[in-house]
Motif scaffolding. Structure first.
Motif, short mmCIF file in Angstrom:
data_model
loop_
_atom_site.label_atom_id
_atom_site.label_comp_id
_atom_site.label_asym_id
_atom_site.label_seq_id
_atom_site.Cartn_x
_atom_site.Cartn_y
_atom_site.Cartn_z
N THR A 56 1.06 -1.27 -0.24
CA THR A 56 0.12 0.37 0.52
C THR A 56 0.95 1.07 0.10
OG1 THR A 56 0.12 -0.03 2.27
CG2 THR A 56 -1.85 -1.27 1.75
N SER A 108 1.35 -4.51 2.54
CA SER A 108 -0.16 -4.94 2.70
C SER A 108 -0.47 -5.82 3.13
CB SER A 108 -1.05 -4.85 1.26
OG SER A 108 -0.57 -6.47 1.16
N GLN A 109 -0.06 -6.71 3.91
CA GLN A 109 -0.17 -7.40 4.95
C GLN A 109 0.48 -8.76 5.75
OE1 GLN A 109 -3.22 -9.92 3.87
NE2 GLN A 109 -4.23 -9.24 2.76
N LYS A 110 0.79 -8.79 6.61
CA LYS A 110 2.03 -9.62 6.94
C LYS A 110 2.17 -11.10 6.07
CE LYS A 110 -0.41 -11.35 11.50
NZ LYS A 110 -1.99 -11.27 11.16
N GLN A 111 0.97 -11.39 6.49
CA GLN A 111 0.68 -12.77 5.61
C GLN A 111 1.82 -12.82 4.35
OE1 GLN A 111 -1.38 -11.28 6.69
NE2 GLN A 111 -3.44 -12.49 6.30
N LEU A 169 -3.72 -16.19 0.20
CA LEU A 169 -2.59 -15.21 -0.25
C LEU A 169 -3.47 -13.91 -1.07
CD1 LEU A 169 -1.55 -12.48 1.00
CD2 LEU A 169 0.19 -13.31 0.46
N SER A 206 -6.97 -12.85 -0.48
CA SER A 206 -7.11 -11.72 0.49
C SER A 206 -6.61 -11.21 -0.47
CB SER A 206 -6.81 -12.14 1.22
OG SER A 206 -6.41 -11.45 2.46
N LEU A 207 -5.86 -10.35 -0.97
CA LEU A 207 -5.47 -8.98 -1.83
C LEU A 207 -6.59 -8.55 -2.73
CD1 LEU A 207 -1.78 -9.98 -2.37
CD2 LEU A 207 -2.34 -8.83 -0.93
N CYS A 228 -9.05 -7.13 -0.79
CA CYS A 228 -9.16 -5.61 -0.37
C CYS A 228 -9.22 -4.73 -0.93
CB CYS A 228 -7.46 -5.56 0.59
SG CYS A 228 -7.65 -7.26 1.70
#
Lengths: 93, 93
Positions: free
Chosen positions: A56, A69-72, B83, B86-87, B90
């Motif tokens: 992001t 954007s995500q810890k994953q 993932l 999920s992206l 978002c």
DNA sequence: ACTAAATATGAATAGCTGTTCATATGAACG
DNA sequence: CGTTCATATGAACAGCTATTCATATTTAGT
């Protein structure tokens, strides 16, 4: 533009960028200096990462701050690395 | 030859092959028919997967049976898929 | 409005990659 | 040995991708 997650993660410099901004947000110049990559190259890669949704960005003043954007995302990189190491070990048997 | 895990996983047909032989071993022809890909193409891809250590092979008679080398391989594909989904979600916010 | 800083964009290009086609290799069997 | 089945290999090529260079855009400060 490319939106395939694996394709996006398959480039080493993009992965380096992700690791770089994994812990804290960073502006383009900082990333560029940190990884010793040309500013325009970092910009191009960030665009792809952004398109994929992996990072992001937030504008503050003249600077554009990017973060993962995500810890994953990092988690996936880690488990891939683990798997990679495991595969190497097995091959040397 | 390429030994980068992500590069190897970045091709859709290679991932399809992995899923295909994820549950049970299969010979080249079966994979070829199952995925409707040319035999030589499957062979080329299997070679790369083998070089990366993602698959193992075993000759029995005329046939060469391939299988995924570790269950973590499929696990990685799964979590990447998760993932990815999920992206996407978002981004549509 | 002009300038400088920070970033984004576009064109150009060299190298890589996936696919196909043709052919070679190997294994079983009469 | 010759044949057939199963797979591997190599050359060729089109399309893609990473990188660089030059330039545009955006933002803030004077």
């Amino acid at each position: 533009m490319n939106e395939d997650l694996f394709k996006c993660l398959s480039d080493l410099n993009r992965r380096r960028i992700l690791y770089c901004i994994g812990r804290q947000e960073m502006c383009v110049n900082s990333i560029s200096e940190c990884l010793e990559l040309e500013q325009s190259l970092v910009s191009h890669h960030l665009k792809e990462l952004y398109t994929c949704g992996l990072v992001t960005r937030e504008r503050r003043g003249k600077k554009n701050y990017y973060r993962v954007s995500q810890k994953q995302v990092i988690a996936l990189l880690e488990s891939a690395k683990e798997l990679g190491d495991s595969l190497k070990v097995c091959k040397s048997d």
